[in-house]
Design an enzyme around this catalytic site. Structure first.
Site, PDB file in Angstrom:
ATOM      1  N   ASP A  14       0.838  -1.342  -0.107  1.00 28.57           N
ATOM      2  CA  ASP A  14      -0.053   0.118   0.019  1.00 28.57           C
ATOM      3  C   ASP A  14       0.764   1.191  -0.027  1.00 28.57           C
ATOM      4  O   ASP A  14       0.315   2.318  -0.566  1.00 28.57           O
ATOM      5  CB  ASP A  14      -1.083  -0.082   1.485  1.00 28.57           C
ATOM      6  CG  ASP A  14      -1.950  -1.189   1.420  1.00 28.57           C
ATOM      7  OD1 ASP A  14      -1.417  -2.137   1.694  1.00 28.57           O
ATOM      8  OD2 ASP A  14      -2.869  -0.799   0.933  1.00 28.57           O
ATOM      9  N   PHE A 156      -6.904 -12.026  -0.373  1.00 28.70           N
ATOM     10  CA  PHE A 156      -7.070 -11.391   0.969  1.00 28.70           C
ATOM     11  C   PHE A 156      -8.074 -10.109   1.032  1.00 28.70           C
ATOM     12  O   PHE A 156      -9.055 -10.330   1.806  1.00 28.70           O
ATOM     13  CB  PHE A 156      -5.562 -10.996   1.478  1.00 28.70           C
ATOM     14  CG  PHE A 156      -5.825 -10.157   2.817  1.00 28.70           C
ATOM     15  CD1 PHE A 156      -5.858  -8.744   2.759  1.00 28.70           C
ATOM     16  CD2 PHE A 156      -5.869 -11.088   4.051  1.00 28.70           C
ATOM     17  CE1 PHE A 156      -6.081  -8.348   4.312  1.00 28.70           C
ATOM     18  CE2 PHE A 156      -5.889 -10.446   5.230  1.00 28.70           C
ATOM     19  CZ  PHE A 156      -5.930  -8.914   5.210  1.00 28.70           C
ATOM     20  N   HIS A 230       1.735  -5.551  -4.979  1.00 27.63           N
ATOM     21  CA  HIS A 230       0.393  -5.824  -5.444  1.00 27.63           C
ATOM     22  C   HIS A 230      -0.286  -4.476  -5.776  1.00 27.63           C
ATOM     23  O   HIS A 230      -0.671  -3.945  -6.866  1.00 27.63           O
ATOM     24  CB  HIS A 230      -0.695  -6.448  -4.642  1.00 27.63           C
ATOM     25  CG  HIS A 230      -0.168  -7.937  -4.491  1.00 27.63           C
ATOM     26  ND1 HIS A 230      -0.659  -8.881  -5.100  1.00 27.63           N
ATOM     27  CD2 HIS A 230       0.360  -8.324  -3.054  1.00 27.63           C
ATOM     28  CE1 HIS A 230      -0.112 -10.132  -4.479  1.00 27.63           C
ATOM     29  NE2 HIS A 230       0.378  -9.660  -3.539  1.00 27.63           N
TER      30      HIS A 230
HETATM   31  O1  RIB Z   1      -3.812  -9.908  -1.517  1.00 28.46           O
HETATM   32  C1  RIB Z   1      -2.853  -8.732  -1.703  1.00 28.46           C
HETATM   33  C2  RIB Z   1      -3.664  -7.426  -1.037  1.00 28.46           C
HETATM   34  O2  RIB Z   1      -4.072  -7.861   0.447  1.00 28.46           O
HETATM   35  C3  RIB Z   1      -2.774  -6.356  -0.912  1.00 28.46           C
HETATM   36  O3  RIB Z   1      -3.559  -5.162  -0.942  1.00 28.46           O
HETATM   37  C4  RIB Z   1      -1.963  -6.562   0.550  1.00 28.46           C
HETATM   38  O4  RIB Z   1      -1.636  -4.814   0.905  1.00 28.46           O
HETATM   39  C5  RIB Z   1      -3.111  -7.038   1.165  1.00 28.46           C
HETATM   40  O5  RIB Z   1      -3.977  -5.897   1.653  1.00 28.46           O
HETATM   41 CA    CA Z   2      -3.405  -3.467   0.617  1.00 27.49          CA
END
Ligand code: RIB
Ligand code: CA
Length: 301
Positions: A14, A156, A230
């Site tokens: 992030d 997630f 990500h």
């Molecule tokens: O699966 C990856 C995501 O989950 C990303 O946004 C990471 O920061 C977690 O929040």
């Molecule tokens: Ca995240």
């Protein structure tokens, strides 16, 4: 420039999304809002404020609603949700209104705004439930067309609040999904670490520390020594869409499956006959992405 509200749960990746949103010339970052995900709401909010202090990001920061989404990820992000480096004291940017109220006010005033969400979609869904008349664009990091990373089939961010993801994907808004299919292409290989080291700025040094921590936990948990960063991919999808390949597809969120709750079921071949409800990012020009991402770090340094 594209007005953007970044809703995030910092979280190592992030932080890269925050820097890219703050420094990319195509983006007008209007606010940062926080959501429980990688850590509880108080930790991710403090982390966001510390990163703003480090990077000189001067926008309002508003904490999400009190009922946090499920999920914490200390195994990946550590106890603070942003382990691995020393960060400055939090910047004095905390708004006196919550994330939904601040975003609502911005949308009422600023017209078309893009919400880039890099955590669970709890805040975005709460905004849309409160104000279904608002029509932001939404680009989110989450989900996948295949396997998950938090359960065998759930990623997630969606796993943490699948009902919220369902609200966003059922909204009829212009929605872009940057799932694991594309974000797993944004790997931080040794050359990325070297380029950060060569910058010799406080921000680049801290980002190198964070990336080393992220690499250590990703290697330990997933056997991935080059961690996929990500979240900035969702920012790139807005700032530089030419770096990605998208397809339009219908996405359903599994809400009740015993083993599959939180899965994003993406119909890439139209077998369900349902209309597309999102644009799905499938490929990334990795080299260009890292050039853009590292240029942002350099610009803030
Ligand atoms: O699966 C990856 C995501 O989950 C990303 O946004 C990471 O920061 C977690 O929040
Ligand atoms: Ca995240």
């Amino acid at each position: 420039m594209i007005p953007v509200v970044l809703d995030c749960d910092p979280g190592h990746d992030d932080v890269f999304a925050m820097l890219l949103a703050a420094a990319h010339p195509a983006i007008d970052l209007r606010a940062i809002t926080t959501v429980a995900g990688n850590g509880p709401l108080d930790k991710v909010t403090t982390n966001a404020l510390r990163v703003c202090a480090l990077a000189g990001i001067d926008v309002p920061v508003a904490a999400g609603l009190s009922q946090p989404a499920a999920g914490n990820a200390p195994s990946i992000h550590g106890e603070s949700a942003l382990d691995g480096t020393d960060l400055p004291e939090p910047a004095d940017l905390l708004a006196d209104e919550d994330a939904v109220t601040l975003t609502e006010r911005l949308l009422d005033k600023a017209g078309p705004v893009t919400i880039v969400a890099t955590g669970p979609l709890t805040n975005v869904a709460a905004l849309l439930r409160k104000r279904p008349d608002l029509r932001p664009r939404v680009a989110f990091m989450g989900g996948s067309c295949g396997r998950g990373n938090w359960t065998p089939l759930a990623e997630f961010n969606i796993w943490a609040d699948p009902e919220a993801a369902d609200v966003v994907l059922s909204s009829g808004l212009e929605v872009t999904m940057c799932g694991l299919d594309v974000t797993h292409q944004a790997t931080a290989t040794p050359d990325v670490f070297e380029r950060l080291r060569a910058m010799r700025t406080p921000i680049a040094d801290r980002m190198g520390d964070l990336l080393r921590f992220f690499a250590s936990t990703y290697d330990e948990v997933f056997g991935m020594p080059d961690p996929p960063v990500h979240d900035p991919v969702a920012v790139a999808a807005v700032a530089a869409p030419e770096l990605l390949r998208f397809v339009d597809a219908p996405i359903a969120v599994e809400l009740t499956g015993t083993h599959t709750r939180g899965a994003t079921v993406v119909d890439l071949h139209g077998v369900t006959g349902k209309p597309a409800n999102a644009r799905v990012a499938l490929d990334l020009d990795r080299a260009e992405f890292w050039d853009v991402m590292l240029a942002a770090v350099e610009r803030l340094g």
